[in-house]
Design a protein around this motif. Structure first.
Motif, short mmCIF file in Angstrom:
data_model
loop_
_atom_site.label_atom_id
_atom_site.label_comp_id
_atom_site.label_asym_id
_atom_site.label_seq_id
_atom_site.Cartn_x
_atom_site.Cartn_y
_atom_site.Cartn_z
N ARG A 75 0.81 -1.22 0.00
CA ARG A 75 0.00 0.00 0.00
C ARG A 75 0.84 1.26 0.00
O ARG A 75 0.44 2.29 -0.53
N ASN A 76 2.03 1.23 0.61
CA ASN A 76 2.83 2.44 0.75
C ASN A 76 3.92 2.55 -0.31
O ASN A 76 4.83 3.37 -0.18
N SER A 77 3.87 1.72 -1.34
CA SER A 77 4.90 1.74 -2.38
C SER A 77 4.26 1.97 -3.74
O SER A 77 3.10 1.66 -3.97
N SER A 78 5.06 2.50 -4.66
CA SER A 78 4.58 2.69 -6.02
C SER A 78 4.79 1.41 -6.82
O SER A 78 5.50 0.49 -6.40
N TYR A 79 4.19 1.36 -8.00
CA TYR A 79 4.35 0.21 -8.87
C TYR A 79 5.70 0.27 -9.58
O TYR A 79 6.20 1.34 -9.90
N ARG A 80 6.26 -0.92 -9.83
CA ARG A 80 7.46 -1.03 -10.65
C ARG A 80 7.12 -1.91 -11.84
O ARG A 80 6.32 -2.84 -11.74
N TYR A 81 7.72 -1.59 -12.99
CA TYR A 81 7.48 -2.36 -14.20
C TYR A 81 8.81 -2.94 -14.67
O TYR A 81 9.76 -2.21 -14.95
N LEU A 82 8.87 -4.27 -14.73
CA LEU A 82 10.11 -4.96 -15.03
C LEU A 82 9.93 -5.95 -16.18
O LEU A 82 8.87 -6.56 -16.31
N GLU A 83 10.97 -6.06 -16.98
CA GLU A 83 11.12 -7.20 -17.88
C GLU A 83 12.16 -8.13 -17.25
O GLU A 83 13.24 -7.67 -16.85
N VAL A 84 11.84 -9.39 -17.16
CA VAL A 84 12.75 -10.36 -16.57
C VAL A 84 12.99 -11.48 -17.58
O VAL A 84 12.04 -12.03 -18.14
N ILE A 85 14.26 -11.79 -17.81
CA ILE A 85 14.63 -12.89 -18.71
C ILE A 85 15.52 -13.85 -17.92
O ILE A 85 16.54 -13.44 -17.35
N GLU A 86 15.14 -15.10 -17.88
CA GLU A 86 15.93 -16.12 -17.19
C GLU A 86 16.43 -17.14 -18.22
O GLU A 86 15.62 -17.84 -18.84
N LEU A 87 17.74 -17.19 -18.38
CA LEU A 87 18.36 -18.10 -19.34
C LEU A 87 19.15 -19.14 -18.53
O LEU A 87 20.27 -18.88 -18.07
N PHE A 88 18.58 -20.31 -18.36
CA PHE A 88 19.16 -21.30 -17.47
C PHE A 88 20.36 -22.01 -18.09
O PHE A 88 21.21 -22.53 -17.37
N GLN A 89 20.46 -22.03 -19.40
CA GLN A 89 21.66 -22.59 -20.01
C GLN A 89 22.87 -21.70 -19.78
O GLN A 89 24.00 -22.18 -19.67
N ARG A 91 22.80 -19.66 -17.13
CA ARG A 91 22.72 -19.43 -15.68
C ARG A 91 22.74 -17.93 -15.35
O ARG A 91 23.45 -17.47 -14.45
N LYS A 92 21.93 -17.16 -16.10
CA LYS A 92 21.85 -15.72 -15.87
C LYS A 92 20.40 -15.27 -15.86
O LYS A 92 19.57 -15.78 -16.62
N ASP A 109 21.87 -19.49 -9.79
CA ASP A 109 22.60 -20.60 -9.18
C ASP A 109 21.67 -21.55 -8.43
O ASP A 109 22.00 -22.08 -7.38
N ARG A 110 20.48 -21.74 -8.98
CA ARG A 110 19.52 -22.61 -8.32
C ARG A 110 19.92 -24.08 -8.47
O ARG A 110 20.38 -24.49 -9.53
N PRO A 111 19.76 -24.85 -7.42
CA PRO A 111 20.12 -26.28 -7.50
C PRO A 111 19.06 -27.07 -8.26
O PRO A 111 17.97 -26.57 -8.55
N GLY A 112 19.42 -28.30 -8.59
CA GLY A 112 18.46 -29.19 -9.23
C GLY A 112 18.82 -29.53 -10.65
O GLY A 112 19.79 -29.01 -11.22
N ALA A 113 18.00 -30.41 -11.21
CA ALA A 113 18.20 -30.82 -12.60
C ALA A 113 17.86 -29.66 -13.54
O ALA A 113 17.31 -28.64 -13.13
N LEU A 114 18.19 -29.82 -14.81
CA LEU A 114 17.91 -28.82 -15.86
C LEU A 114 18.50 -27.46 -15.51
O LEU A 114 17.92 -26.41 -15.78
N ASN A 115 19.69 -27.47 -14.87
CA ASN A 115 20.36 -26.22 -14.47
C ASN A 115 19.50 -25.37 -13.53
O ASN A 115 19.62 -24.15 -13.50
N GLY A 116 18.63 -26.02 -12.77
CA GLY A 116 17.78 -25.29 -11.85
C GLY A 116 16.49 -24.79 -12.45
O GLY A 116 15.69 -24.13 -11.76
N PHE A 117 16.24 -25.08 -13.71
CA PHE A 117 14.99 -24.69 -14.37
C PHE A 117 13.82 -25.43 -13.72
O PHE A 117 13.84 -26.66 -13.60
#
Length: 210
Positions: A75-89, A91-92, A109-117
């Motif tokens: 309630r006390n914060s403004s909106y933020r607009y983001l583009e997010v791209i996750e490339l697990f191959q 790892r960025k 750096d998430r653990p698990g199979a598929l490079n954390g995907f």
């Protein structure tokens, strides 16, 4: 001849019944490998009333995801607009402020199979929890059928529950609870369409390349 015809009809009926029974209980399934949708995510671990709406692009084939997010931090914060791209191959994770075009690159750096995907599938070993409709099943074409699932990791540190369409295994809701890392997270998807309409959504802008 008549009794043969009758036996044939009965055989067809029993075959149809047996085929229907073979589908229950349903087995864990995989969602389409590529799809797009509108989504909402509620992440209490990021602060009270941290709420995200936007557009979601999912590509399991190439281990990548992209979002356009409208972030409401309370309630006390403004909106933020983001583009997010996750490339697990690679790892960025790329976070681009839509207004300023400022870009932050974060290691994945998430653990698990598929490079954390994290795939939007029903994990093998999940427990089937039931069958339900959204809408009404009293009128043809006025509802969609879903199956519900739950899953515990072996050390009981992570609990997941999800809902998927009965036909096609399209994700609808996904709730996760991790007692050691992120806490609780709630996701919801709608207007899901198969495929990727614009592969360029996975290409970081020049400001991210430095």
């Amino acid at each position: 001849v008549q009794w043969k015809d009758t036996m044939f009809r009965l055989g067809v009926i029993f075959a149809v019944i047996a085929c229907g029974l073979a589908q229950f209980p349903p087995q864990p399934c995989e969602s389409p490998p590529q799809w797009e949708a509108h989504f909402r995510m509620l992440d209490p671990s990021q602060g009270h009333q941290f709420d995200v709406f936007g557009r979601y692009h999912y590509d399991k084939t190439n281990l990548r995801k992209a979002f356009f997010e409208e972030v409401d931090e309370g309630r006390n914060s403004s909106y933020r607009y983001l583009e997010v791209i996750e490339l697990f191959q690679e790892r960025k994770r790329y976070e681009i402020d839509v207004r300023t075009r400022e870009c932050h690159v974060v290691p994945l750096d998430r653990p698990g199979a598929l490079n954390g995907f994290h795939p939007h599938d029903v994990p093998q070993g999940s427990a089937y929890r039931g069958f339900f409709y959204v809408g009404t099943n009293s009128e043809e074409g006025a509802s969609v059928a879903f199956t519900g699932w739950t899953y515990y990791y072996t050390d009981r540190s992570y609990y997941w529950e999800g809902s998927f369409t009965f036909h096609g295994c399209v994700p609808y809701r996904s709730n996760s609870f991790n007692h050691t890392t992120f806490g609780a997270r709630f996701e919801e998807f709608w207007d899901v369409t198969p495929g990727i309409s614009d592969p360029n959504v996975f290409i970081p802008p020049p400001t991210c390349r430095g």
